[in-house]
Design an enzyme around this catalytic site. Structure first.
Site, mmCIF file in Angstrom:
data_model
loop_
_atom_site.group_PDB
_atom_site.id
_atom_site.type_symbol
_atom_site.label_atom_id
_atom_site.label_comp_id
_atom_site.label_asym_id
_atom_site.label_seq_id
_atom_site.Cartn_x
_atom_site.Cartn_y
_atom_site.Cartn_z
ATOM 1 N N CYS A 78 29.199 2.956 -17.659
ATOM 2 C CA CYS A 78 27.792 3.962 -18.339
ATOM 3 C C CYS A 78 27.948 5.116 -17.050
ATOM 4 O O CYS A 78 27.064 5.059 -15.946
ATOM 5 C CB CYS A 78 26.456 3.213 -18.398
ATOM 6 S SG CYS A 78 26.768 2.304 -20.097
ATOM 7 N N CYS A 87 15.636 0.132 -12.906
ATOM 8 C CA CYS A 87 16.501 0.252 -13.626
ATOM 9 C C CYS A 87 17.764 0.897 -13.403
ATOM 10 O O CYS A 87 17.285 2.609 -13.731
ATOM 11 C CB CYS A 87 15.935 0.322 -14.850
ATOM 12 S SG CYS A 87 15.272 -0.788 -15.897
HETATM 13 N N1 SAH Z 1 24.850 -4.548 -18.927
HETATM 14 C C1 SAH Z 1 23.707 -4.187 -19.203
HETATM 15 C C2 SAH Z 1 22.524 -5.047 -18.402
HETATM 16 C C3 SAH Z 1 21.706 -3.752 -17.282
HETATM 17 S S1 SAH Z 1 20.137 -3.760 -18.307
HETATM 18 C C4 SAH Z 1 22.796 -3.604 -20.057
HETATM 19 O O1 SAH Z 1 23.124 -2.384 -19.477
HETATM 20 O O2 SAH Z 1 22.020 -3.479 -21.281
HETATM 21 C C5 SAH Z 1 19.556 -1.900 -17.380
HETATM 22 C C6 SAH Z 1 19.188 -1.140 -18.046
HETATM 23 O O3 SAH Z 1 18.700 0.074 -17.490
HETATM 24 C C7 SAH Z 1 19.737 -0.903 -19.293
HETATM 25 O O4 SAH Z 1 19.559 -0.680 -20.414
HETATM 26 C C8 SAH Z 1 20.531 0.393 -18.866
HETATM 27 O O5 SAH Z 1 20.824 1.255 -19.973
HETATM 28 C C9 SAH Z 1 19.381 0.645 -18.652
HETATM 29 N N2 SAH Z 1 19.989 2.187 -16.765
HETATM 30 C C10 SAH Z 1 20.980 2.055 -16.498
HETATM 31 N N3 SAH Z 1 20.257 3.032 -15.914
HETATM 32 C C11 SAH Z 1 19.354 3.461 -15.763
HETATM 33 C C12 SAH Z 1 18.851 4.664 -14.763
HETATM 34 N N4 SAH Z 1 19.037 6.010 -14.662
HETATM 35 N N5 SAH Z 1 17.482 4.952 -15.708
HETATM 36 C C13 SAH Z 1 17.349 4.101 -16.393
HETATM 37 N N6 SAH Z 1 17.480 3.334 -16.798
HETATM 38 C C14 SAH Z 1 18.788 2.990 -16.430
#
Ligand code: SAH
Length: 364
Positions: free
Chosen positions: A140, A356
């Protein structure tokens, strides 16, 4: 990553799926005590009196003690356990945010990979954010873990020890909640995730309803949650409600597009009785437009999901900035006006890169 909005190439997708399906990529060479089930422990202790198995099991699995700390067993047995089983995690660094509420630990694993775990202390609860893999294959674009790539799955012991670390670190506050929202895609390491969850509920005593697993939307694994009627919360990282934009942000969307995801969320709801939630990191000018509100409301209602908006946290590899706090509020209001239950996630620990999407396997 130079252009975060570049289309996912089929090569990139193939790479993601190949890694995700690799059954055992460089797992720890030797099992840790936390990897053993009761039978395995009993076999190891077969030369000892029978009651030792329960005694050691309770100390290790329920109390989270290291062999050295089990003073109720003879020193020779403590030494024997220490010599036979390596520690699953080795702490490299630990940082606490300026407000004292968030503590992040960097651990090194057998083989040299590193992971991070985050403890968040709220007034009424303490939550640990657990990693399920070292790195992540999902790529991502706006996530620091995704930018760095995949290293390997975590073992059951490596997952469980993070929870024990959090229990010890939270003390005297009680660790009440667990979110699998750290590094990695938990549903790509599904068998170990399920085993860890079962052990957490039975041995550590944190109920399934206090556990949330977040996924990019791996449909076949979500179907197993439904089939097994798992009571843990399921959060889906949606981030976009049309397939073109979602494929740019969350490449696995090419394999499992939104319509399929909606159907699967409905199935999970029907079989488990639990609604899924949708996570949406708010990216300025990318997924926070008025058109996103109406598209998102339609998808959230179709999936019968509630919504958790995450203000975008900065990561080194993604140039776009988050939506303004004002826009996040307007976006939430827009969703609510359309009948969607939407909340805004409070950001914690961004001063120590523990928020996050900021977890990366490097020491800062
Ligand atoms: N791989 C799983 C578990 C990680 S959860 C997943 O993607 O759901 C981490 C969460 O934080 C996910 O919802 C992800 O999309 C979000 N996230 C990733 N990068 C972020 C960012 N830069 N700012 C805020 N949220 C983010």
């Amino acid at each position: 990553m130079s252009d975060p909005h570049a289309e996912v190439s089929s090569d990139q997708l193939k790479r993601i799926l190949k890694i995700q399906e690799t059954p055992r990529a460089a797992m720890p060479e030797q099992a840790s005590l936390l990897d053993l089930d009761r039978q395995g422990l009993a076999a190891f202790l077969s030369d000892e009196p029978r009651f030792r198995t329960d005694q050691v099991w309770t100390a290790i699995n329920e109390k989270g003690l290291q062999p050295d700390e089990i003073t109720s067993i003879p020193l020779t047995l403590r030494t024997k356990l220490n010599e036979a089983f390596p520690q699953p995690l080795d702490m490299v660094a630990q940082q606490t945010s300026s407000d004292g509420r968030t503590t992040k630990s960097l651990f090194s694993l057998d083989g040299g990979a590193q992971i991070e775990t985050v403890l968040m202390r709220y007034d009424e609860r303490a939550t640990v954010c657990v990693s399920s893999q070292a790195g992540c294959a999902m790529a991502c674009s706006f996530c620091a873990t995704g930018q760095a790539g995949f290293e390997r799955h975590l073992s059951v012991a490596e997952i469980l020890e993070q929870v024990h670390w959090a229990k010890r670190t939270a003390d005297p506050q009680r660790l009440s909640n667990i979110v699998f929202m750290g590094m990695g895609e938990p549903l790509a390491n599904l068998d170990r995730l399920f085993e860890a969850i079962d052990r957490i509920t039975t041995d550590i005593g944190i109920g399934a309803r206090k556990i949330t697993v977040s996924t990019v939307g791996m449909v076949p694994a979500m179907e197993r949650f439904a089939a097994e009627k798992r009571q843990v919360g399921l959060a889906v990282s949606l981030h976009a409600a049309n397939d073109d934009l979602r494929t740019e942000l969350v490449p696995i969307n090419k394999r499992h597009p939104i319509a399929e995801l909606i159907e699967t969320c409905r199935l999970v709801r029907a079989k488990t009785g639990r609604r899924v939630s949708f996570e949406w990191a708010m990216i300025g000018g990318v997924n926070d437009r008025d058109s996103d509100i109406s598209e998102f409301a339609r998808v959230a209602k179709a999936a019968d999901a509630h919504v958790n908006l995450i203000p975008l946290n900065d990561t080194p590899g993604y140039p776009t900035t988050g939506s303004s706090p004002q826009r996040v509020k307007e976006f939430a209001r827009g969703l609510r006006e359309r009948g969607v239950n939407a909340t805004i996630r409070s950001t914690m620990g961004d001063d120590i890169d523990a928020a996050c999407g900021q977890l990366a396997n490097r020491d800062r």
